[in-house]
Design a protein around this motif. Sequence first.
Motif, PDB file in Angstrom:
ATOM      1  N   LEU A  13       0.794  -0.843  -0.162  1.00 47.91           N
ATOM      2  CA  LEU A  13       0.342  -0.015  -0.134  1.00 47.91           C
ATOM      3  C   LEU A  13       0.972   1.495   0.216  1.00 47.91           C
ATOM      4  N   ILE A  14       2.160   0.915   0.331  1.00 52.34           N
ATOM      5  CA  ILE A  14       2.657   2.142   1.337  1.00 52.34           C
ATOM      6  C   ILE A  14       4.027   2.460  -0.205  1.00 52.34           C
ATOM      7  N   ILE A  15       3.897   1.354  -0.678  1.00 54.59           N
ATOM      8  CA  ILE A  15       4.837   1.841  -1.891  1.00 54.59           C
ATOM      9  C   ILE A  15       3.737   2.456  -3.151  1.00 54.59           C
ATOM     10  N   TYR A  16       2.403   1.653  -3.724  1.00 60.17           N
ATOM     11  CA  TYR A  16       1.474   1.989  -4.119  1.00 60.17           C
ATOM     12  C   TYR A  16       1.221   3.480  -4.322  1.00 60.17           C
ATOM     13  N   ILE A  17       0.976   4.509  -2.950  1.00 63.65           N
ATOM     14  CA  ILE A  17       0.856   5.131  -2.559  1.00 63.65           C
ATOM     15  C   ILE A  17       1.884   6.449  -2.865  1.00 63.65           C
ATOM     16  N   VAL A  18       3.308   6.053  -3.301  1.00 59.79           N
ATOM     17  CA  VAL A  18       4.553   6.789  -3.196  1.00 59.79           C
ATOM     18  C   VAL A  18       4.602   6.794  -4.510  1.00 59.79           C
ATOM     19  N   SER A  19       4.631   5.679  -5.539  1.00 66.23           N
ATOM     20  CA  SER A  19       4.739   6.077  -6.709  1.00 66.23           C
ATOM     21  C   SER A  19       3.967   6.753  -7.644  1.00 66.23           C
ATOM     22  N   PRO A  20       4.350   7.689  -8.667  1.00 64.83           N
ATOM     23  CA  PRO A  20       4.125   8.187  -9.166  1.00 64.83           C
ATOM     24  C   PRO A  20       2.645   7.385 -10.526  1.00 64.83           C
ATOM     25  N   ILE A  21       3.058   6.063 -10.923  1.00 63.48           N
ATOM     26  CA  ILE A  21       1.941   5.434 -11.352  1.00 63.48           C
ATOM     27  C   ILE A  21       0.485   5.124 -10.892  1.00 63.48           C
ATOM     28  N   ASP A  22      -0.418   5.681 -11.028  1.00 58.77           N
ATOM     29  CA  ASP A  22      -1.843   5.768 -10.370  1.00 58.77           C
ATOM     30  C   ASP A  22      -2.387   4.972 -11.361  1.00 58.77           C
ATOM     31  N   ALA A  23      -3.538   4.028 -10.907  1.00 58.80           N
ATOM     32  CA  ALA A  23      -4.880   3.543 -11.425  1.00 58.80           C
ATOM     33  C   ALA A  23      -6.056   5.043 -12.136  1.00 58.80           C
ATOM     34  N   ILE A  28      -7.673  10.480  -4.595  1.00 54.35           N
ATOM     35  CA  ILE A  28      -9.279   9.751  -4.540  1.00 54.35           C
ATOM     36  C   ILE A  28      -8.648   8.006  -4.424  1.00 54.35           C
ATOM     37  N   ASP A  29      -7.897   7.654  -5.026  1.00 55.84           N
ATOM     38  CA  ASP A  29      -7.961   6.094  -5.822  1.00 55.84           C
ATOM     39  C   ASP A  29      -6.302   5.956  -3.764  1.00 55.84           C
ATOM     40  N   ASP A  30      -5.801   6.760  -3.218  1.00 57.59           N
ATOM     41  CA  ASP A  30      -5.236   6.733  -2.283  1.00 57.59           C
ATOM     42  C   ASP A  30      -6.149   6.784  -1.412  1.00 57.59           C
ATOM     43  N   VAL A  31      -6.622   7.872  -0.924  1.00 56.00           N
ATOM     44  CA  VAL A  31      -7.718   7.935   0.101  1.00 56.00           C
ATOM     45  C   VAL A  31      -8.427   6.565   0.605  1.00 56.00           C
ATOM     46  N   PHE A  32      -9.005   5.186  -0.576  1.00 55.04           N
ATOM     47  CA  PHE A  32      -9.901   4.927  -0.772  1.00 55.04           C
ATOM     48  C   PHE A  32      -9.153   3.387  -0.493  1.00 55.04           C
ATOM     49  N   LEU A  33      -8.218   3.451  -0.993  1.00 52.97           N
ATOM     50  CA  LEU A  33      -7.159   2.568  -0.218  1.00 52.97           C
ATOM     51  C   LEU A  33      -6.778   2.131   1.240  1.00 52.97           C
ATOM     52  N   ILE A  34      -6.466   3.542   1.387  1.00 54.28           N
ATOM     53  CA  ILE A  34      -5.652   3.608   3.092  1.00 54.28           C
ATOM     54  C   ILE A  34      -7.268   3.223   4.196  1.00 54.28           C
TER      55      ILE A  34
END
Length: 46
Positions: A13-23, A28-34
């Motif tokens: 989850l941390i790697i996904y949020i920090v990475s520049p590549i998002d869905a 929006i998706d970062d908050v949803f995943l958290i």
Amino acid sequence: MNGFVKGLVTMALIIYIVSPIDAVPGPIDDVFLILLAMASNKAAEE
């Protein structure tokens, strides 16, 4: 969920949020995943 799997999911989850590549662009998706991770951790504790 044991500690290893919980740590693995948290790191992913941390790697996904920090990475520049998002869905979806933006936070929006970062908050949803958290929120989803918090809910799954809460359900695993019960």
